[in-house]
Scaffold this motif. Structure first.
Motif, PDB file in Angstrom:
ATOM      1  N   GLN A 172      -7.025  16.141   7.514  1.00 29.14           N
ATOM      2  CA  GLN A 172      -7.059  14.750   7.032  1.00 29.14           C
ATOM      3  C   GLN A 172      -8.283  14.512   6.151  1.00 29.14           C
ATOM      4  OE1 GLN A 172      -6.423  12.966  11.060  1.00 29.14           O
ATOM      5  NE2 GLN A 172      -5.333  11.420   9.892  1.00 29.14           N
TER       6      GLN A 172
ATOM      7  N   ASN B 280     -16.836  -3.137  13.043  1.00 21.94           N
ATOM      8  CA  ASN B 280     -16.526  -4.219  13.960  1.00 21.94           C
ATOM      9  C   ASN B 280     -17.159  -4.009  15.340  1.00 21.94           C
ATOM     10  OD1 ASN B 280     -14.887  -2.380  15.177  1.00 21.94           O
ATOM     11  ND2 ASN B 280     -12.968  -3.271  14.461  1.00 21.94           N
TER      12      ASN B 280
ATOM     13  N   LYS C 127      -7.278  -7.746   7.806  1.00 21.11           N
ATOM     14  CA  LYS C 127      -7.135  -6.291   7.774  1.00 21.11           C
ATOM     15  C   LYS C 127      -6.042  -5.895   6.809  1.00 21.11           C
ATOM     16  CE  LYS C 127      -7.228  -3.529  11.317  1.00 21.11           C
ATOM     17  NZ  LYS C 127      -6.879  -3.074  12.661  1.00 21.11           N
TER      18      LYS C 127
ATOM     19  N   ALA D 266     -11.714   5.926   9.037  1.00 22.14           N
ATOM     20  CA  ALA D 266     -12.399   4.767   8.440  1.00 22.14           C
ATOM     21  C   ALA D 266     -13.850   5.109   8.151  1.00 22.14           C
ATOM     22  CB  ALA D 266     -12.303   3.574   9.379  1.00 22.14           C
TER      23      ALA D 266
ATOM     24  N   LYS E 248     -16.720  -1.450  17.444  1.00 26.60           N
ATOM     25  CA  LYS E 248     -16.060  -0.679  18.483  1.00 26.60           C
ATOM     26  C   LYS E 248     -16.536   0.753  18.421  1.00 26.60           C
ATOM     27  CE  LYS E 248     -12.066  -1.973  17.047  1.00 26.60           C
ATOM     28  NZ  LYS E 248     -10.640  -1.914  16.873  1.00 26.60           N
TER      29      LYS E 248
ATOM     30  N   SER F  69      -1.189   6.997   0.128  1.00 24.64           N
ATOM     31  CA  SER F  69      -2.639   6.785   0.191  1.00 24.64           C
ATOM     32  C   SER F  69      -3.149   6.912   1.621  1.00 24.64           C
ATOM     33  CB  SER F  69      -2.990   5.403  -0.360  1.00 24.64           C
ATOM     34  OG  SER F  69      -2.626   4.412   0.570  1.00 24.64           O
TER      35      SER F  69
ATOM     36  N   VAL G 162      -3.572   9.184   4.877  1.00 21.32           N
ATOM     37  CA  VAL G 162      -3.548  10.605   5.215  1.00 21.32           C
ATOM     38  C   VAL G 162      -3.447  10.755   6.723  1.00 21.32           C
ATOM     39  CG1 VAL G 162      -4.725  12.798   4.901  1.00 21.32           C
ATOM     40  CG2 VAL G 162      -5.110  10.939   3.281  1.00 21.32           C
ATOM     41  N   LEU G 163      -2.289  11.215   7.146  1.00 27.63           N
ATOM     42  CA  LEU G 163      -2.113  11.476   8.576  1.00 27.63           C
ATOM     43  C   LEU G 163      -1.761  12.940   8.729  1.00 27.63           C
ATOM     44  CD1 LEU G 163       0.003   8.358   9.595  1.00 27.63           C
ATOM     45  CD2 LEU G 163      -2.457   8.669   9.804  1.00 27.63           C
TER      46      LEU G 163
ATOM     47  N   ARG H 286       0.863  -1.184   0.000  1.00 32.33           N
ATOM     48  CA  ARG H 286       0.000   0.000   0.000  1.00 32.33           C
ATOM     49  C   ARG H 286       0.896   1.229   0.000  1.00 32.33           C
ATOM     50  NH1 ARG H 286      -5.352   1.566   3.485  1.00 32.33           N
ATOM     51  NH2 ARG H 286      -5.460   3.660   2.649  1.00 32.33           N
TER      52      ARG H 286
ATOM     53  N   ARG I  27     -13.808   0.644   9.343  1.00 36.37           N
ATOM     54  CA  ARG I  27     -13.373  -0.258  10.401  1.00 36.37           C
ATOM     55  C   ARG I  27     -14.372  -0.328  11.538  1.00 36.37           C
ATOM     56  NH1 ARG I  27     -11.517  -4.238  10.025  1.00 36.37           N
ATOM     57  NH2 ARG I  27     -11.000  -4.278  12.229  1.00 36.37           N
TER      58      ARG I  27
ATOM     59  N   GLU J 172      -1.090  -6.914  17.091  1.00 40.29           N
ATOM     60  CA  GLU J 172      -2.288  -6.071  17.051  1.00 40.29           C
ATOM     61  C   GLU J 172      -3.008  -6.163  18.387  1.00 40.29           C
ATOM     62  OE1 GLU J 172      -3.574  -4.009  14.507  1.00 40.29           O
ATOM     63  OE2 GLU J 172      -4.047  -5.356  12.845  1.00 40.29           O
TER      64      GLU J 172
ATOM     65  N   LYS K 141      -3.807   2.941  11.882  1.00 41.67           N
ATOM     66  CA  LYS K 141      -2.625   2.321  12.497  1.00 41.67           C
ATOM     67  C   LYS K 141      -2.149   1.127  11.665  1.00 41.67           C
ATOM     68  CE  LYS K 141      -4.823   1.852  16.474  1.00 41.67           C
ATOM     69  NZ  LYS K 141      -6.060   2.616  16.174  1.00 41.67           N
TER      70      LYS K 141
ATOM     71  N   PRO L 275      -9.864   3.750  17.044  1.00 48.45           N
ATOM     72  CA  PRO L 275      -9.990   2.711  16.016  1.00 48.45           C
ATOM     73  C   PRO L 275     -10.288   3.341  14.660  1.00 48.45           C
ATOM     74  CG  PRO L 275     -11.773   2.547  17.633  1.00 48.45           C
ATOM     75  CD  PRO L 275     -10.933   3.694  18.048  1.00 48.45           C
ATOM     76  N   GLY L 276      -9.776   2.682  13.628  1.00 52.29           N
ATOM     77  CA  GLY L 276     -10.038   3.170  12.270  1.00 52.29           C
ATOM     78  C   GLY L 276      -9.312   4.446  11.934  1.00 52.29           C
TER      79      GLY L 276
ATOM     80  N   ASP M 140     -14.060  -4.249   3.798  1.00 52.65           N
ATOM     81  CA  ASP M 140     -13.536  -3.462   4.895  1.00 52.65           C
ATOM     82  C   ASP M 140     -13.638  -1.983   4.556  1.00 52.65           C
ATOM     83  OD1 ASP M 140     -12.332  -3.120   7.262  1.00 52.65           O
ATOM     84  OD2 ASP M 140     -10.299  -3.234   6.462  1.00 52.65           O
TER      85      ASP M 140
HETATM   86  N1  LIG Z   1      -5.327   7.972   7.953  1.00 47.15           N
HETATM   87  C1  LIG Z   1      -5.933   7.232   7.032  1.00 47.15           C
HETATM   88  N2  LIG Z   1      -5.737   7.479   5.722  1.00 47.15           N
HETATM   89  C2  LIG Z   1      -6.363   6.732   4.791  1.00 47.15           C
HETATM   90  N3  LIG Z   1      -7.192   5.733   5.069  1.00 47.15           N
HETATM   91  C3  LIG Z   1      -7.421   5.449   6.355  1.00 47.15           C
HETATM   92  C4  LIG Z   1      -6.792   6.178   7.391  1.00 47.15           C
HETATM   93  N4  LIG Z   1      -7.195   5.662   8.555  1.00 47.15           N
HETATM   94  C5  LIG Z   1      -8.003   4.658   8.277  1.00 47.15           C
HETATM   95  N5  LIG Z   1      -8.141   4.513   6.960  1.00 47.15           N
HETATM   96  C6  LIG Z   1      -8.952   3.492   6.276  1.00 47.15           C
HETATM   97  O1  LIG Z   1      -9.786   2.902   7.254  1.00 47.15           O
HETATM   98  C7  LIG Z   1      -9.699   1.490   7.241  1.00 47.15           C
HETATM   99  C8  LIG Z   1      -9.251   0.995   8.600  1.00 47.15           C
HETATM  100  O2  LIG Z   1      -7.966   1.474   8.892  1.00 47.15           O
HETATM  101  P1  LIG Z   1      -6.954   0.723   9.860  1.00 47.15           P
HETATM  102  O3  LIG Z   1      -7.290  -0.711   9.947  1.00 47.15           O
HETATM  103  O4  LIG Z   1      -5.584   1.068   9.428  1.00 47.15           O
HETATM  104  O5  LIG Z   1      -7.293   1.407  11.231  1.00 47.15           O
HETATM  105  P2  LIG Z   1      -6.732   1.036  12.666  1.00 47.15           P
HETATM  106  O6  LIG Z   1      -6.354   2.308  13.318  1.00 47.15           O
HETATM  107  O7  LIG Z   1      -5.688  -0.002  12.573  1.00 47.15           O
HETATM  108  O8  LIG Z   1      -8.041   0.437  13.341  1.00 47.15           O
HETATM  109  P3  LIG Z   1      -8.131  -0.518  14.644  1.00 47.15           P
HETATM  110  O9  LIG Z   1      -7.625   0.240  15.811  1.00 47.15           O
HETATM  111  O10 LIG Z   1      -9.591  -0.780  14.738  1.00 47.15           O
HETATM  112  O11 LIG Z   1      -7.344  -1.731  14.390  1.00 47.15           O
HETATM  113  C9  LIG Z   1      -8.727   1.107   6.150  1.00 47.15           C
HETATM  114  O12 LIG Z   1      -9.468   0.617   5.076  1.00 47.15           O
HETATM  115  C10 LIG Z   1      -8.053   2.399   5.751  1.00 47.15           C
HETATM  116  O13 LIG Z   1      -7.955   2.484   4.346  1.00 47.15           O
END
Ligand SMILES: Nc1ncnc2c1ncn2[C@@H]1O[C@H](COP(=O)(O)OP(=O)(O)OP(=O)(O)O)[C@@H](O)[C@H]1O
Length: 649
Positions: free
Chosen positions: A461, A387, A372, A584, A389, A254, A256-257, A250, A384, A346, A300, A296-297, A379
């Motif tokens: 973002q 799920n 994931k 997400a 949360k 793509s 965005v933080l 990936r 996210r 995780e 990370k 979440p989402g 997904d």
């Molecule tokens: N900062 C971001 N930029 C682009 N897409 C994002 C971003 N954050 C989340 N997403 C999108 O949201 C979905 C979930 O993201 P991700 O699994 O990385 O979140 P997470 O923080 O790991 O969630 P969790 O804590 O529930 O495990 C992915 O499909 C991702 O493409």
């Protein structure tokens, strides 16, 4: 008739003579045998035995058997001699290499073989709908398009059909003008008869360099086949690492933080990988740990996936909640990690808090992590948050305590992370939604060197997610922007940081979106601002937005220029409340307007309102349950009191 009778009269004396000869021979043999027995008997044998022997030798069938045994023995000896000579010749003129199915080199060879024309032309094949990994060591059949434009996949499984040469057959091919034979075998081994694939390669050469060359070539082919893919490994029940899948990398752009986070992470990890000597000279264990925590989402897992791709590292998922995992098997797993890899844990909190933040029916975290990382469309569509949360990562709050099958203790984990057996050179990424529940020992530098907080989406973002999503080229590649655009973007980033600095001054807390270990306070002393923030939960409900499949059709895609997308993205960002929705959920919302950015902007305010209402409702329900739960626990299980409380609520 007379002619036949005459012929028979001719033949009959001949037959008579032959029979007479045979009888004579038999009598002679009998005489010889009898003589032999008499000789032996004369020497030692008792009379009963000698009469038995003479009886036996008088039977013609026994004599025939003896002849057969002698002749058979002769041929078997010849066969063994030939096989011995053959083995000796093979040993002295051939090189023999064995590749075990568990070893990555097996995969290299299989990929290399799949590129050889002889492999595809073989006539003894094993048909399967397996994908044989993303490297495709198999020959894929029938993905030609039919008239309807659909691929001719197996209609029941929606999978393509492929074949590989059968096991236990020997194939020959030429490599660098050397004759080579290849045999793929399947052997059962171990107590549980697990099947092991083995590849035997014989090359007609005594030169080790040829084998070395072959290995190098196979590895190169494998890497080329891996192009833009990364392998994901999980541990099997025997605590061996197994590659479960490979996924396309990936692109980091793509994700965005807030400005700076991606660069910080990537540069730090790059710097670490390049400083082995520096660590060795100072006697510091060559390991680095990153703890990504927060909503979440918020990206990370996605960012970890991208970083692994950028650094060309395979991902090894360590699931602390796996059934049967205990301290010693965790230790084995960690010490069996390869030297350069990215280990991923995780939801590190879940193993010790009995699923504090997870739903009961959630699948094994191992599987969840793999799926994931697969970045499945599903997904993407649900976001996210589907799920279950909430924004605080606290699960469904139904009061049930899921049990995990893992028997890992905190001290077992701490030892595995930096004990004597811990692998050098590995990068560890751990994620959690519940930072405050982590033990400070787990988070201390050396185990988790950098703590980075991921917050709910900022306006910045939201704007960039929108741009990425609808950009005609797929990804808003900043390296392709002209100078004016770059300047504008930089200004936007500065504005975003400026906004944060301003807020930091006002509130006295940092809202930079991340914090390093030196900045971050101990998890026991401070709770994460995100986790404690009263923001509403981030459930993306695509159904809530107007949606019909036909609307997403690419054919109906509206044509927008980059300039228009930019301007729409600004409007979109204005409608998104700061740090209240997860990325997400924003992505989930945009998915319902895949090709209609205009409508996405038009309806966003309504959607945000709905999300707020839904979140408030959930919060109320949760608060009600919390109240009920607290009375229940303090009442010592008194049913009466519980009933009263429910009524009160
Ligand atoms: N900062 C971001 N930029 C682009 N897409 C994002 C971003 N954050 C989340 N997403 C999108 O949201 C979905 C979930 O993201 P991700 O699994 O990385 O979140 P997470 O923080 O790991 O969630 P969790 O804590 O529930 O495990 C992915 O499909 C991702 O493409």
């Amino acid at each position: 008739m007379a002619f036949y009778i005459e012929q028979l009269q001719h033949v009959f004396p001949g037959l008579q003579a032959t029979l007479q000869n045979a009888t004579n021979a038999s009598t002679m043999a009998n005489d010889t045998a009898t003589g032999l027995i008499e000789n032996i008997a004369g020497q030692a044998l008792p009379p009963e035995l000698s009469s038995l022997l003479s009886l036996l030798f008088s039977m013609t069938s026994l004599r025939d058997w003896l002849k057969l045994i002698v002749i058979g023995g002769f041929f078997e000896s010849c066969r063994r001699l030939f096989s011995w000579v053959y083995t000796k010749i093979m040993e002295s003129f051939y090189m023999h290499a064995t590749f075990d199915g568990d070893d990555p080199s097996y995969e290299w060879m299989m990929v290399w073989l799949s590129k050889q024309p002889a492999w595809a032309k073989t006539r003894d094949v094993e048909i399967s709908t397996e994908t044989y990994g993303a490297n495709n060591t198999a020959v894929i059949v029938g993905d030609d398009e039919d008239e309807s434009g659909l691929s001719q996949f197996d209609s029941t499984t929606s999978r393509s059909i492929s074949y590989v040469p059968s096991p236990s057959k020997t194939y020959s091919l030429w490599y660098k003008r050397r004759y080579m034979t290849i045999t793929r075998t399947r052997e059962k081994e171990g107590r549980y008869n697990q099947v092991d694939n083995i590849l035997h390669v014989n090359i007609l050469t005594r030169d080790h360099r040829v084998l070395l060359q072959l290995l190098k070539e196979a590895r190169k082919t494998y890497i080329a086949a891996q192009d833009n893919k990364l392998s994901i490994y999980t541990a099997d029940s025997y605590n061996d690492w197994r590659r479960v899948t490979s996924r396309p990398k990936r692109s980091l752009s793509s994700i965005v933080l807030d400005p700076g986070i991606k660069d910080l992470l990537l540069e730090d990890a790059r710097d670490f990988l390049a400083s082995k000597q520096w660590y060795n000279e100072r006697g510091i264990p060559f390991r680095r740990g990153y703890l990504l925590y927060g909503a979440p989402g918020s990206g990370k897992t996605s960012v970890i996936h991208s970083i692994a791709g950028e650094l060309e590292l395979d991902i090894y998922i360590i699931s602390l909640s796996r059934i049967g995992l205990d301290d010693s098997s965790l230790n084995t797993l960690v010490s069996n990690l390869p030297e350069r890899c990215l280990a991923l844990m995780e939801d590190i909190d879940a193993a010790f808090t009995n699923g504090l933040s997870r739903d009961l029916d959630e699948p094994d975290l191992d599987e969840a992590a793999v799926s994931k990382l697969k970045g499945e469309e599903e997904d993407l569509q649900n976001g996210r948050d589907s799920n279950g949360k909430d924004s605080n990562g606290n699960g469904n709050g139904n009061g049930n305590t899921p049990t995990t099958g893992s028997r890992v203790t905190l001290s077992g984990l701490l030892n595995a992370l930096d004990g004597i057996g811990a692998q050098e050179g590995r990068i560890l990424f751990a994620t959690t939604n519940n930072y405050s529940s982590l033990d400070p020992a787990l988070c201390r530098p050396g185990r988790m060197d950098l703590h980075i907080e991921f917050k709910l989406a900022s306006k910045y973002q939201a704007k960039w997610l929108f741009r990425q999503f609808y950009h005609p080229a797929g990804v808003f590649d900043q390296s392709l922007m002209n100078d004016d655009e770059k300047e504008e973007t930089q200004k936007e980033e500065e504005d975003s940081e400026g906004l944060q600095v301003k807020r930091e001054k006002e509130t006295g807390s940092s809202d930079s979106g991340y914090s390093s270990s030196s900045e971050s306070s101990s998890p026991t002393t401070t709770s994460s601002p995100v986790l404690s923030s009263p923001s509403f939960p981030v459930s993306s409900s695509p159904q809530s937005a107007s949606f019909s499949p036909s609307q997403t059709s690419r054919a109906l895609a509206e044509k927008y220029s980059v300039k228009q997308i930019k301007s729409l993205s600004n409007d979109f960002a204005k409608a998104i409340p700061e740090r209240q929705l997860s990325m997400a959920s924003l992505q989930g919302y945009l998915m319902t307007y895949k090709t209609r950015p205009g409508d996405a902007v038009k309806n966003v305010a309504k959607w945000v309102q709905k999300e707020k209402e839904a979140a408030l409702l959930r919060q109320k329900k949760k608060a009600g349950r919390g109240k009920k739960g607290s009375v229940k626990s303090s009442s010592g299980g008194g049913e009466e009191k519980e009933e009263t409380n429910t009524k009160e609520g």
